[in-house]
Design a protein around this motif. Structure first.
Motif, short mmCIF file in Angstrom:
data_model
loop_
_atom_site.label_atom_id
_atom_site.label_comp_id
_atom_site.label_asym_id
_atom_site.label_seq_id
_atom_site.Cartn_x
_atom_site.Cartn_y
_atom_site.Cartn_z
N HIS A 163 0.83 -1.11 0.01
CA HIS A 163 -0.13 0.12 0.05
C HIS A 163 0.98 1.30 0.05
O HIS A 163 1.95 1.34 0.37
N LYS A 164 0.44 2.37 -0.60
CA LYS A 164 1.37 3.54 -0.59
C LYS A 164 1.52 4.02 0.53
O LYS A 164 2.23 4.87 0.75
N ASN A 165 0.54 3.90 1.64
CA ASN A 165 0.85 4.56 2.97
C ASN A 165 1.65 3.57 3.80
O ASN A 165 2.14 4.36 4.84
N ILE A 166 2.33 2.46 3.42
CA ILE A 166 3.20 1.64 3.96
C ILE A 166 4.72 2.37 3.70
O ILE A 166 5.27 2.02 2.39
N LEU A 167 5.48 3.02 4.46
CA LEU A 167 6.59 3.66 4.14
C LEU A 167 7.89 2.54 4.53
O LEU A 167 8.94 2.93 4.16
N LYS A 168 7.31 1.78 5.70
CA LYS A 168 8.45 0.86 6.14
C LYS A 168 8.11 -0.41 6.36
O LYS A 168 6.96 -0.86 6.59
N TYR A 169 8.76 -1.30 5.74
CA TYR A 169 8.64 -2.75 5.91
C TYR A 169 9.65 -3.39 6.92
O TYR A 169 10.75 -3.38 6.70
N VAL A 170 9.21 -4.15 7.95
CA VAL A 170 10.00 -4.86 8.73
C VAL A 170 9.88 -6.32 8.89
O VAL A 170 8.85 -6.65 8.89
N ALA A 171 10.95 -6.84 9.44
CA ALA A 171 10.92 -8.53 9.78
C ALA A 171 11.55 -8.71 11.13
O ALA A 171 12.46 -8.03 11.31
N VAL A 172 11.08 -9.52 11.69
CA VAL A 172 11.76 -10.05 13.10
C VAL A 172 13.11 -10.92 12.86
O VAL A 172 13.81 -10.95 13.73
N ASP A 173 13.31 -11.55 11.62
CA ASP A 173 14.32 -12.18 11.43
C ASP A 173 14.62 -12.30 9.89
O ASP A 173 13.70 -11.97 9.08
N TYR A 174 15.72 -13.02 9.57
CA TYR A 174 16.02 -13.27 8.17
C TYR A 174 15.13 -14.18 7.30
O TYR A 174 14.80 -14.03 6.36
#
Length: 358
Positions: free
Chosen positions: A106-117
């Motif tokens: 989505h255009k409002n999601i500026l950052k994507y994060v994961a808790v591990d590889y």
């Protein structure tokens, strides 16, 4: 900051739910205003409400307009984004396989994060994200709760299975057999076994060895227990100074569980117990998984995303109609199961039993 946290459920004391609880309380202690939106509520919701935190399954009952949305799980994140159309989002993946953790674009999601590889791979190997666009923010341990015990026994005497998934119907019998053969007393806590423990920090000091995964494994290590990564998915093995960084990179989780948890394989791992090595692993995890530093880092991420959004920066991964269809199709069945289990546990148990027989 006004912060809205989303999670599919705030009901039981499982992985992302306890993550949300700890995060919300710490953010409030730092002067932020926090609300939580979940599609399914329960005992944990009530506890947080009693602490003065607004937890709701109705978006119209939120009291604040958020500056930032800390988003777990796609279906409820989608609802929140459509409700708060002018609020930036940081989207997190905690699970490699769950349909609810299929990444939302989505255009409002500026950052994507994961808790591990492992979760990071879900973004770029399975869903066409660029690897450099995904940040890893590891799971933490709150050492105010899970403190290091004063003495680590040289001789292994007591073990604990610390899992919401292990029980008499999967791996626990093999663990019991292995421990019995080595003269080690073993107990189990967790939802699946029916022995629920809401304050594990009060009992973990009693055990020399803990069978666990992910956040539970980290919490056990922080108390000075040796940890064998194990679950119904398989056996990862004893966490040692030689593998602890690699194991942390993959969140002491499913990617590591490559061996079959037979009695003999479990015995081989239990025999690796070494009190000197255990204290070094504990010191490492306490330093590298510091709760306070992790929350400070999240606050920095929130602030950066808020500023970028105000400067008209949009997310590079845009939504599509096909994505909506995919998410609704594959999440609604599982969401219905969650709701039936939460509201009608006896009916849910009967249906599971019935369809297994079929």
């Amino acid at each position: 900051m006004n912060i809205l946290i989303t999670n599919i459920t705030i009901s039981e004391y499982t992985g992302t739910e306890t993550y949300v609880k700890e995060l919300a309380i710490e953010l409030i202690n730092r002067g932020n205003l926090v609300e939580i939106f979940a599609l399914i509520m329960g005992d944990l919701s009530q506890e947080l409400i009693e602490k003065g935190i607004n937890v709701t399954s109705n978006l119209k009952q939120l009291k604040l307009i958020p500056d930032i949305i800390h988003a777990h799980h796609n279906i409820n994140t989608l609802k929140v984004i459509n409700f708060f159309k002018f609020t930036p989002v940081v989207f997190f993946i905690h699970d490699r396989t769950s349909v609810f953790d299929h990444p939302l674009k989505h255009k409002n999601i500026l950052k994507y994060v994961a808790v591990d590889y492992n979760c990071k791979e879900r973004y770029f190997l399975e869903n066409n994200f660029k690897e450099e666009d995904i940040e890893i923010v590891y799971n933490w341990v709150n050492t105010d709760r899970f403190s290091l015990k004063k003495q680590i026994n040289k001789q292994l005497k007591k073990a604990l299975v610390f899992s919401n998934y292990l029980n008499e119907n999967n791996v626990y019998p093999q663990i019991k057999e292995a421990c019995k053969e080595l003269g080690v007393e073993v107990e189990i806590i967790g939802y699946s076994s029916g022995n629920i423990c809401l304050q594990p920090e009060k009992i973990l000091h009693k055990y020399d060895l803990v069978f666990a995964k992910a956040k539970a494994a980290i919490e056990a290590m922080a108390t000075g227990a040796a940890v064998i990564v194990c679950d119904f998915r398989g056996l990862g093995g004893m966490v040692t100074t030689s593998n602890m960084k690699h194991f942390r990179d993959f969140n002491f989780g499913m990617k590591l569980m490559k061996n079959i948890p037979t009695k003999n394989n479990l015995i081989a791992e239990i025999n690796k117990y070494n009190s000197g090595d255990t204290i070094k692993v504990s010191e490492y995890i306490i330093k590298e998984s510091n709760f306070i530093l992790a929350v400070s880092h999240l606050e920095e991420i929130y602030s950066t995303v808020i500023t970028d959004f105000k400067n008209q920066i949009k997310g590079k991964y845009k939504s599509s109609f096909l994505q909506y269809i995919f998410i609704y199709r594959y999440t609604m069945v599982n969401l219905t199961k969650f709701r039936v289990k939460s509201r009608f546990p006896k009916l849910y148990a009967f249906l599971i039993f019935y369809f297994k027989k079929k």
